[in-house]
Design a protein around this motif. Structure first.
Motif, PDB file in Angstrom:
ATOM      1  N   LYS A 161      18.861   2.869  31.475  1.00 24.03           N
ATOM      2  CA  LYS A 161      17.777   3.445  30.682  1.00 24.03           C
ATOM      3  C   LYS A 161      16.704   4.039  31.586  1.00 24.03           C
ATOM      4  CE  LYS A 161      17.851   1.117  26.237  1.00 24.03           C
ATOM      5  NZ  LYS A 161      17.099   0.365  25.244  1.00 24.03           N
ATOM      6  N   ARG A 167      15.330  10.985  34.716  1.00 26.44           N
ATOM      7  CA  ARG A 167      15.847  12.353  34.645  1.00 26.44           C
ATOM      8  C   ARG A 167      15.126  13.152  33.568  1.00 26.44           C
ATOM      9  NH1 ARG A 167      21.455  11.256  33.358  1.00 26.44           N
ATOM     10  NH2 ARG A 167      21.744  13.478  33.057  1.00 26.44           N
ATOM     11  N   THR A 171      13.196  16.593  34.163  1.00 31.86           N
ATOM     12  CA  THR A 171      13.569  17.825  33.463  1.00 31.86           C
ATOM     13  C   THR A 171      12.366  18.449  32.768  1.00 31.86           C
ATOM     14  OG1 THR A 171      15.723  16.845  33.043  1.00 31.86           O
ATOM     15  CG2 THR A 171      15.176  18.791  31.791  1.00 31.86           C
ATOM     16  N   LEU A 175       7.574  16.962  27.645  1.00 31.71           N
ATOM     17  CA  LEU A 175       8.411  16.545  26.516  1.00 31.71           C
ATOM     18  C   LEU A 175       8.721  15.046  26.614  1.00 31.71           C
ATOM     19  CD1 LEU A 175      10.002  17.327  24.002  1.00 31.71           C
ATOM     20  CD2 LEU A 175      11.932  17.936  25.465  1.00 31.71           C
ATOM     21  N   GLY A 180       7.567   9.504  24.021  1.00 30.50           N
ATOM     22  CA  GLY A 180       7.182   8.101  24.128  1.00 30.50           C
ATOM     23  C   GLY A 180       7.446   7.471  25.482  1.00 30.50           C
TER      24      GLY A 180
ATOM     25  N   LYS B  71       3.847   5.967  23.703  1.00 30.85           N
ATOM     26  CA  LYS B  71       4.811   4.863  23.675  1.00 30.85           C
ATOM     27  C   LYS B  71       4.462   3.895  22.541  1.00 30.85           C
ATOM     28  CE  LYS B  71       6.679   0.980  26.186  1.00 30.85           C
ATOM     29  NZ  LYS B  71       6.526   0.057  27.315  1.00 30.85           N
ATOM     30  N   VAL B  74       5.357   5.567  19.187  1.00 34.31           N
ATOM     31  CA  VAL B  74       6.806   5.599  18.937  1.00 34.31           C
ATOM     32  C   VAL B  74       7.292   4.206  18.545  1.00 34.31           C
ATOM     33  CG1 VAL B  74       9.051   5.869  20.057  1.00 34.31           C
ATOM     34  CG2 VAL B  74       7.287   7.596  20.399  1.00 34.31           C
ATOM     35  N   VAL B  87      14.244  20.698  24.129  1.00 39.11           N
ATOM     36  CA  VAL B  87      15.193  19.626  24.420  1.00 39.11           C
ATOM     37  C   VAL B  87      15.222  19.445  25.934  1.00 39.11           C
ATOM     38  CG1 VAL B  87      16.623  20.062  22.389  1.00 39.11           C
ATOM     39  CG2 VAL B  87      17.144  21.231  24.531  1.00 39.11           C
ATOM     40  N   PHE B  88      15.750  18.318  26.396  1.00 38.86           N
ATOM     41  CA  PHE B  88      15.914  18.108  27.841  1.00 38.86           C
ATOM     42  C   PHE B  88      17.169  18.873  28.255  1.00 38.86           C
ATOM     43  CE2 PHE B  88      13.575  14.334  26.452  1.00 38.86           C
ATOM     44  CZ  PHE B  88      12.477  14.434  27.278  1.00 38.86           C
ATOM     45  N   MET B  91      20.217  17.790  30.361  1.00 41.21           N
ATOM     46  CA  MET B  91      20.879  16.538  29.972  1.00 41.21           C
ATOM     47  C   MET B  91      21.769  16.761  28.749  1.00 41.21           C
ATOM     48  SD  MET B  91      17.485  14.245  30.608  1.00 41.21           S
ATOM     49  CE  MET B  91      18.176  12.640  30.381  1.00 41.21           C
ATOM     50  N   GLU B  95      22.438  12.080  25.764  1.00 41.56           N
ATOM     51  CA  GLU B  95      21.337  11.577  26.594  1.00 41.56           C
ATOM     52  C   GLU B  95      19.975  11.926  25.993  1.00 41.56           C
ATOM     53  OE1 GLU B  95      23.321  11.465  31.056  1.00 41.56           O
ATOM     54  OE2 GLU B  95      22.500  13.340  30.297  1.00 41.56           O
ATOM     55  N   GLU B  98      19.436   9.369  23.594  1.00 38.57           N
ATOM     56  CA  GLU B  98      19.099   8.105  24.255  1.00 38.57           C
ATOM     57  C   GLU B  98      17.613   8.047  24.582  1.00 38.57           C
ATOM     58  OE1 GLU B  98      21.640   7.485  27.666  1.00 38.57           O
ATOM     59  OE2 GLU B  98      23.418   7.493  26.395  1.00 38.57           O
ATOM     60  N   ILE B  99      17.063   9.188  24.991  1.00 39.28           N
ATOM     61  CA  ILE B  99      15.618   9.229  25.260  1.00 39.28           C
ATOM     62  C   ILE B  99      14.854   8.910  23.975  1.00 39.28           C
ATOM     63  CG2 ILE B  99      13.690  10.743  25.867  1.00 39.28           C
ATOM     64  CD1 ILE B  99      15.342   9.876  28.226  1.00 39.28           C
ATOM     65  N   GLY B 101      15.855   7.115  21.540  1.00 39.78           N
ATOM     66  CA  GLY B 101      16.058   5.712  21.185  1.00 39.78           C
ATOM     67  C   GLY B 101      15.858   4.757  22.348  1.00 39.78           C
ATOM     68  N   LEU B 102      14.994   5.134  23.272  1.00 36.81           N
ATOM     69  CA  LEU B 102      14.819   4.368  24.511  1.00 36.81           C
ATOM     70  C   LEU B 102      14.436   2.911  24.264  1.00 36.81           C
ATOM     71  CD1 LEU B 102      15.065   5.254  27.455  1.00 36.81           C
ATOM     72  CD2 LEU B 102      12.599   5.552  27.514  1.00 36.81           C
ATOM     73  N   TYR B 103      13.677   2.668  23.200  1.00 35.64           N
ATOM     74  CA  TYR B 103      13.180   1.306  22.980  1.00 35.64           C
ATOM     75  C   TYR B 103      14.004   0.533  21.955  1.00 35.64           C
ATOM     76  CZ  TYR B 103       9.367   3.504  25.456  1.00 35.64           C
ATOM     77  OH  TYR B 103       8.642   4.187  26.392  1.00 35.64           O
ATOM     78  N   LEU B 104      15.195   1.057  21.630  1.00 39.68           N
ATOM     79  CA  LEU B 104      16.067   0.357  20.681  1.00 39.68           C
ATOM     80  C   LEU B 104      17.049  -0.542  21.426  1.00 39.68           C
ATOM     81  CD1 LEU B 104      17.108   3.292  18.308  1.00 39.68           C
ATOM     82  CD2 LEU B 104      15.260   1.653  17.980  1.00 39.68           C
ATOM     83  N   ARG B 146      16.219  13.653  18.125  1.00 36.53           N
ATOM     84  CA  ARG B 146      15.516  12.814  19.084  1.00 36.53           C
ATOM     85  C   ARG B 146      14.361  12.074  18.407  1.00 36.53           C
ATOM     86  NH1 ARG B 146      13.945  16.496  22.419  1.00 36.53           N
ATOM     87  NH2 ARG B 146      11.881  16.470  21.471  1.00 36.53           N
TER      88      ARG B 146
END
Ligand SMILES: Nc1ncnc2c1ncn2[C@@H]1O[C@H](COP(=O)(O)OP(=O)(O)O)[C@@H](O)[C@H]1O
Ligand SMILES: [Mg+2]
Lengths: 290, 233
Positions: A161, A167, A171, A175, A180, B71, B74, B87-88, B91, B95, B98-99, B101-104, B146
């Motif tokens: 994570k 990354r 990038t 954003l 978050g 943070k 969210v 968008v990133f 990636m 992915e 995943e960003i 849902g980083l805190y899931l 996202r």
């Protein structure tokens, strides 16, 4: 032929330096020149702990790496993060980092003196013969370390994570913040990782040759060339670029003399910036920094 | 759900917004319209803690969230879809999610992912692809995706129609309604495609020169062309 092989054998430290520079450039969004002092400190910390305090290497090296990682975090937490909060852009941060390098360089020279020091006593290096190629033990170890660094860094960036978040920040940091992600924390990690890699690199070079207060700037420059030629976001590209720089310097020393080593590195840098700023594989360097 | 009371903000010393009062009601779609440069994006950024609020307060489910970082927001059920459907792009699609849902936990992440694949089957097919190579419509879906990953209660959206063809704008508005009705999300959306957004929203605010110039039902505005023209003059 021998020169090409020697160039490749000697390029492991370029791989480490290139990885350190690439992580710093991408992760914190500008080229922190104080990283130059971290290369130097990686060597000198081991020197203090191992040669002066007589700790065994397996204790001295992890301590030295940790100290450099902490310094990297402090740079972010105490200096760059507050400056960004005051709307400082990448060019201001770059200027500040020059000042930081000069201060650290001055401190290193003040504490250790301008003379050359050694981690291992001089004399002939142990070496072994593989398929008719002579390779020194330290070259072999440096390669093992460089490969381990490449593999673990790739895994970290792809599979964890924290790595994916890093990354994302690399990038598009804006954003990332909007999604978050806590930018200050991720940048602190990136700085710690970059500085750890730099410490390892400085230590490996210190094992191979000797330590001097200004050694870090040359390593930093080599690392920058490798990071740009390799594409700042491609581990494989960085290995390839390290080969290129190692071979070019060895062939250059043989053909035109050792005083031209830095010129050769600079020529490679210019060629890539002019004709292929995204490196072998990666994204545009300008985009990566600004 | 979201309440903004007497909000002033700006950039540096330059004030952009003056005494904004606004409410996004639970379960509804609230739209913000207004001419370019009137401060719509600035309002969303201030509500989401991306720029400091000078005066006034932002409330979420009665809690004061003024100047909280993203943070925190969210993790507490507010997400943000920034202008330009960013968008990133280095990636993969997965992915990017995943960003979001980083805190899931792993399990929650899978549950949310399945819901999302149902809403956006095209994205599922392209999950391993580099998101920079997606079409405009797919990027738009990914930026919704996202923001949906953390299963928020409130979504703030800044001009998701930007750069889309009329056909894709229609599709996006359909998705918006689904997100609102089937997923039960409250939505606060800034839109320039006034005709389209008036069709789907429950309440509309108009901002002009940094102030609320209109607040009311979309029906009234739809039939009042003069009023609409005046709001955009
Ligand atoms: N980062 C910024 N720094 C300074 N001024 C800005 C910035 N972003 C927007 N502005 C100014 O704030 C005003 C409102 O912009 P914005 O909120 O983006 O308008 P809208 O989204 O309604 O088109 C404009 O005059 C714009 O020039
Ligand atoms: Mg806008």
């Amino acid at each position: 032929m021998q020169f090409i092989i020697n160039g490749i054998l000697a390029s492991a430290s370029f791989v480490l330096a290139g990885l350190a520079c690439a992580i710093i450039i991408r992760g914190i969004g500008f080229f922190n020149l104080a990283l130059g002092a971290i290369f130097t400190l990686g060597g000198y910390f081991v020197f203090s702990l191992h040669v002066k305090l007589l700790l065994p290497l397996w204790i001295a090296v992890p301590i030295a790496i940790s100290l450099c990682a902490v310094l990297g975090m402090l740079f972010e937490a105490m200096l760059f993060s507050p400056l960004r909060a005051k709307q400082a852009g990448p060019s201001v941060l770059l200027l500040v980092s020059i000042g930081l390098y000069i201060i650290l360089y001055g401190l290193i020279e003040l504490i250790y003196g301008p003379q050359v020091e050694m981690i291992v006593a001089g004399g002939p290096r142990s070496s072994l013969q593989i398929l008719g190629i002579r390779i020194t033990t330290i070259q072999l170890v440096t390669w093992a370390v460089a490969i381990a660094a490449c593999v673990s860094l790739s895994c970290f960036l792809k599979l964890t994570k924290g790595g994916v978040a890093l990354r994302a920040v690399a990038t598009d940091s804006e954003l990332a913040a909007m999604s978050g992600i806590e930018l200050p924390r991720i940048r602190m990690y990136a700085s710690a990782i970059g500085c750890s890699l730099a410490a390892i690199c400085g230590f490996m070079i210190g094992m191979d040759s000797d330590l001097s207060p200004n050694m870090g700037m040359r390593i930093l420059f080599g690392g920058l060339v490798v990071a740009i030629a390799g594409g700042v976001d491609s581990v494989f590209g960085i290995v390839l670029a390290a080969f290129l720089l190692g071979i070019a310097q060895h062939v250059g020393v043989w053909k035109i003399g050792s005083q031209w080593q830095d010129t050769i590195a600079f020529a490679i840098l210019l060629i890539f910036l002019l004709f292929r700023p995204q490196g072998f594989f990666g994204k545009n360097f300008k985009k990566a920094i600004l | 759900m979201l309440g903004i009371k007497g909000l002033d903000t700006g950039y540096g010393k330059k004030q952009i917004l003056y005494g904004i009062d606004l409410e996004a009601v639970t379960g509804k779609i609230t739209a913000i319209i207004g001419p370019n440069g009137s401060g719509k994006s600035t309002l969303l950024k201030a509500a989401f803690g991306l720029i400091p609020v000078w005066q006034g307060k932002v409330f979420f489910q009665r809690a004061d969230i003024t100047n909280k970082n993203s943070k925190f927001l969210v993790q507490n059920g507010i997400t943000f879809v920034p202008q330009g459907n960013r968008v990133f792009d280095e990636m993969s699609v997965l992915e990017n999610l995943e960003i979001g849902g980083l805190y899931l936990s792993k399990k929650q992440f899978q549950i949310e992912l399945e819901k999302l694949w149902q809403l956006f089957p095209e994205l599922k097919k392209r999950q391993k692809q580099n998101s920079g190579k997606l079409s405009g419509g797919e990027k738009q879906q990914l930026s919704f995706g996202r923001a949906l990953m953390p299963d928020p209660t409130l979504l703030l959206m800044d001009e998701p129609s930007l750069g889309l063809s009329p056909k894709l704008v229609g599709q996006m508005m359909n998705h918006l309604q689904k997100i609102n009705r089937e997923f039960g999300k409250t939505i606060l959306i800034v839109e320039q495609k006034v005709r389209d957004v008036l069709e789907i929203c429950d309440h509309v605010y108009s901002i002009k020169l940094g102030r609320i110039a209109y607040s009311g039902s979309p029906q009234n505005l739809k039939n009042d062309t003069d009023k609409l023209r005046q709001l955009f003059l």
